[in-house]
Scaffold this motif. Structure first.
Motif, PDB file in Angstrom:
ATOM      1  N   GLY A   1       0.794  -1.227   0.000  1.00 23.17           N
ATOM      2  CA  GLY A   1       0.000   0.000   0.000  1.00 23.17           C
ATOM      3  C   GLY A   1       0.823   1.272   0.000  1.00 23.17           C
ATOM      4  N   VAL A   2       2.005   1.222   0.636  1.00 26.97           N
ATOM      5  CA  VAL A   2       2.894   2.386   0.706  1.00 26.97           C
ATOM      6  C   VAL A   2       4.228   2.017   0.086  1.00 26.97           C
ATOM      7  N   GLU A   3       4.691   2.815  -0.843  1.00 27.36           N
ATOM      8  CA  GLU A   3       6.010   2.619  -1.448  1.00 27.36           C
ATOM      9  C   GLU A   3       7.034   3.397  -0.637  1.00 27.36           C
ATOM     10  N   THR A   4       8.044   2.719  -0.140  1.00 26.56           N
ATOM     11  CA  THR A   4       9.026   3.341   0.746  1.00 26.56           C
ATOM     12  C   THR A   4      10.296   3.714  -0.003  1.00 26.56           C
ATOM     13  N   TRP A   5      10.697   4.967   0.175  1.00 25.54           N
ATOM     14  CA  TRP A   5      12.002   5.425  -0.294  1.00 25.54           C
ATOM     15  C   TRP A   5      12.832   5.734   0.947  1.00 25.54           C
ATOM     16  N   ALA A   6      14.135   5.507   0.873  1.00 26.97           N
ATOM     17  CA  ALA A   6      15.018   5.851   1.982  1.00 26.97           C
ATOM     18  C   ALA A   6      16.194   6.663   1.454  1.00 26.97           C
ATOM     19  N   MET A   7      16.539   7.694   2.193  1.00 23.04           N
ATOM     20  CA  MET A   7      17.635   8.556   1.783  1.00 23.04           C
ATOM     21  C   MET A   7      18.969   7.960   2.234  1.00 23.04           C
ATOM     22  N   GLN A   8      19.935   8.013   1.336  1.00 23.53           N
ATOM     23  CA  GLN A   8      21.287   7.539   1.640  1.00 23.53           C
ATOM     24  C   GLN A   8      22.206   8.752   1.704  1.00 23.53           C
ATOM     25  N   TYR A   9      22.620   9.110   2.920  1.00 20.51           N
ATOM     26  CA  TYR A   9      23.545  10.228   3.073  1.00 20.51           C
ATOM     27  C   TYR A   9      24.930   9.839   2.543  1.00 20.51           C
ATOM     28  N   PRO A  10      25.747  10.807   2.128  1.00 19.71           N
ATOM     29  CA  PRO A  10      27.104  10.491   1.674  1.00 19.71           C
ATOM     30  C   PRO A  10      27.944   9.866   2.788  1.00 19.71           C
ATOM     31  N   GLY A  11      28.929   9.060   2.382  1.00 19.35           N
ATOM     32  CA  GLY A  11      29.895   8.532   3.319  1.00 19.35           C
ATOM     33  C   GLY A  11      29.578   7.172   3.894  1.00 19.35           C
ATOM     34  N   ARG A  12      28.493   6.525   3.416  1.00 18.20           N
ATOM     35  CA  ARG A  12      28.137   5.209   3.963  1.00 18.20           C
ATOM     36  C   ARG A  12      27.655   4.273   2.869  1.00 18.20           C
ATOM     37  N   GLN A  13      27.861   2.980   3.116  1.00 14.74           N
ATOM     38  CA  GLN A  13      27.470   1.918   2.193  1.00 14.74           C
ATOM     39  C   GLN A  13      27.923   2.236   0.763  1.00 14.74           C
ATOM     40  N   ASP A  14      26.995   2.298  -0.195  1.00 11.78           N
ATOM     41  CA  ASP A  14      27.392   2.506  -1.586  1.00 11.78           C
ATOM     42  C   ASP A  14      27.976   3.893  -1.840  1.00 11.78           C
ATOM     43  N   ARG A  15      27.890   4.803  -0.863  1.00  9.35           N
ATOM     44  CA  ARG A  15      28.432   6.151  -1.020  1.00  9.35           C
ATOM     45  C   ARG A  15      29.633   6.388  -0.096  1.00  9.35           C
ATOM     46  N   TYR A  16      30.312   5.320   0.311  1.00  7.70           N
ATOM     47  CA  TYR A  16      31.348   5.448   1.332  1.00  7.70           C
ATOM     48  C   TYR A  16      32.546   6.276   0.878  1.00  7.70           C
ATOM     49  N   ARG A  17      32.741   6.416  -0.434  1.00  7.36           N
ATOM     50  CA  ARG A  17      33.876   7.196  -0.922  1.00  7.36           C
ATOM     51  C   ARG A  17      33.588   8.702  -0.980  1.00  7.36           C
ATOM     52  N   GLU A  18      32.358   9.095  -0.776  1.00  9.26           N
ATOM     53  CA  GLU A  18      31.975  10.496  -0.932  1.00  9.26           C
ATOM     54  C   GLU A  18      32.219  11.288   0.353  1.00  9.26           C
ATOM     55  N   PRO A  19      32.540  12.563   0.240  1.00 12.20           N
ATOM     56  CA  PRO A  19      32.775  13.389   1.433  1.00 12.20           C
ATOM     57  C   PRO A  19      31.532  13.480   2.302  1.00 12.20           C
ATOM     58  N   LEU A  20      31.753  13.479   3.616  1.00 17.73           N
ATOM     59  CA  LEU A  20      30.661  13.582   4.564  1.00 17.73           C
ATOM     60  C   LEU A  20      30.091  14.999   4.595  1.00 17.73           C
ATOM     61  N   LEU A  21      28.816  15.102   4.909  1.00 23.99           N
ATOM     62  CA  LEU A  21      28.171  16.389   5.153  1.00 23.99           C
ATOM     63  C   LEU A  21      27.921  16.499   6.654  1.00 23.99           C
ATOM     64  N   ASP A  22      28.379  17.591   7.265  1.00 19.73           N
ATOM     65  CA  ASP A  22      28.285  17.666   8.719  1.00 19.73           C
ATOM     66  C   ASP A  22      27.430  18.834   9.198  1.00 19.73           C
ATOM     67  N   SER A  23      26.426  19.196   8.405  1.00 14.57           N
ATOM     68  CA  SER A  23      25.434  20.167   8.869  1.00 14.57           C
ATOM     69  C   SER A  23      24.056  19.751   8.356  1.00 14.57           C
ATOM     70  N   VAL A  24      23.044  20.010   9.171  1.00  9.81           N
ATOM     71  CA  VAL A  24      21.678  19.687   8.770  1.00  9.81           C
ATOM     72  C   VAL A  24      21.281  20.486   7.534  1.00  9.81           C
ATOM     73  N   THR A  25      21.749  21.720   7.452  1.00  6.16           N
ATOM     74  CA  THR A  25      21.436  22.545   6.283  1.00  6.16           C
ATOM     75  C   THR A  25      21.959  21.907   4.995  1.00  6.16           C
ATOM     76  N   ASP A  26      23.207  21.445   5.021  1.00  3.95           N
ATOM     77  CA  ASP A  26      23.785  20.818   3.825  1.00  3.95           C
ATOM     78  C   ASP A  26      23.053  19.519   3.478  1.00  3.95           C
ATOM     79  N   LEU A  27      22.749  18.707   4.493  1.00  7.67           N
ATOM     80  CA  LEU A  27      22.020  17.466   4.258  1.00  7.67           C
ATOM     81  C   LEU A  27      20.639  17.750   3.670  1.00  7.67           C
ATOM     82  N   ALA A  28      19.946  18.726   4.246  1.00  5.11           N
ATOM     83  CA  ALA A  28      18.596  19.037   3.780  1.00  5.11           C
ATOM     84  C   ALA A  28      18.610  19.632   2.378  1.00  5.11           C
TER      85      ALA A  28
END
Length: 248
Positions: free
Chosen positions: A48-75
């Protein structure tokens, strides 16, 4: 079908894609968390509900990408990724750090697009205007591990392995830096209702602090309390899915 399908821009993981789904629930992970955390919830909500999940940089398939360390940048980055692909109707679910990221992304959708989310689910997180601990990101590695152990939600074998710790702790520290330095704009409020979900034994999110989300919406907030701590969701996936379905 694979457990999830990854968007071309890597921010979005789609679970249980189904043409029969009436709406999409976009999930935002906790500090140190990843998109895969929401796999069990996605299965409980399907079809009934299709679920999407956000993958932040720096983990799992994005582990090589630079981390974002502010809520503003993430948002900002999450909003740009979702704006290209998300269509109404949709709702947001954020756990811990993810609750404030989801709140800020929802504000951007309400301000910059024709239609925002129909509801925000704020899980295991005090309201944005309620101050809390702000020093975890400043602690040494042992102090950071102590906090993670206190909250649960992380495999103790990971924390005991020096090589795995070296991979995990920079991600967790960046996420804590983001959420502990976050403060909302004065009077920031959504025009959609908010459903607050919290564990009755959460050591960092008292029910009274979670209930203050009512100050951040013009449509009111309801509070649902589950037995458990900060990661009550691990033990009550089916009940949380039922609560989400009823609210939507």
């Amino acid at each position: 079908m694979p457990a999830s399908q990854v968007s071309p821009d890597s921010w979005i993981h789609r679970f249980a894609v189904s043409e029969s789904s009436e709406l999409r629930l976009v999930c935002f992970p906790h500090a140190g968390g990843s998109a895969s955390y929401f796999g069990p919830l996605a299965r409980a909500l399907a079809p009934g509900v299709e679920t999407w999940a956000m993958q932040y940089p720096g983990r799992q398939d994005r582990y090589r990408e630079p981390l974002l360390d502010s809520v503003t940048d993430l948002a900002d980055a999450a909003f740009m990724a979702l704006r290209r692909e998300l269509r109404a109707p949709y709702a947001f679910f954020g756990h811990s750090l993810g609750a404030v990221v989801a709140f800020e992304v929802a504000r951007r959708f309400e301000q910059l697009t024709p239609q925002g989310p129909v509801r925000l689910f704020a899980s295991a997180r005090r309201a944005p205007s309620v101050a809390g601990q702000a020093d975890v990101h400043l602690r040494d590695d042992d102090g950071l591990v102590q906090e993670m152990t206190r909250l649960g939600g992380t495999d103790t074998a990971v924390l005991a392995d020096p090589e795995l710790r070296a991979l995990v702790l920079p991600v967790v520290r960046a996420d804590y830096r983001a959420v502990e330095n976050y403060s909302p704009s004065a009077g920031a409020r959504l025009t959609c209702p908010v459903s607050v979900l919290v564990g009755d034994a959460d050591p960092v999110t008292p029910v009274s602090d979670a209930a203050a989300w009512d100050l951040h919406t013009t449509k009111g907030a309801d509070v649902q309390v589950f037995a458990g701590g900060h990661f009550y969701l691990d033990w009550h996936t089916a009940a949380v899915a039922s609560a989400i379905t009823r609210s939507l």
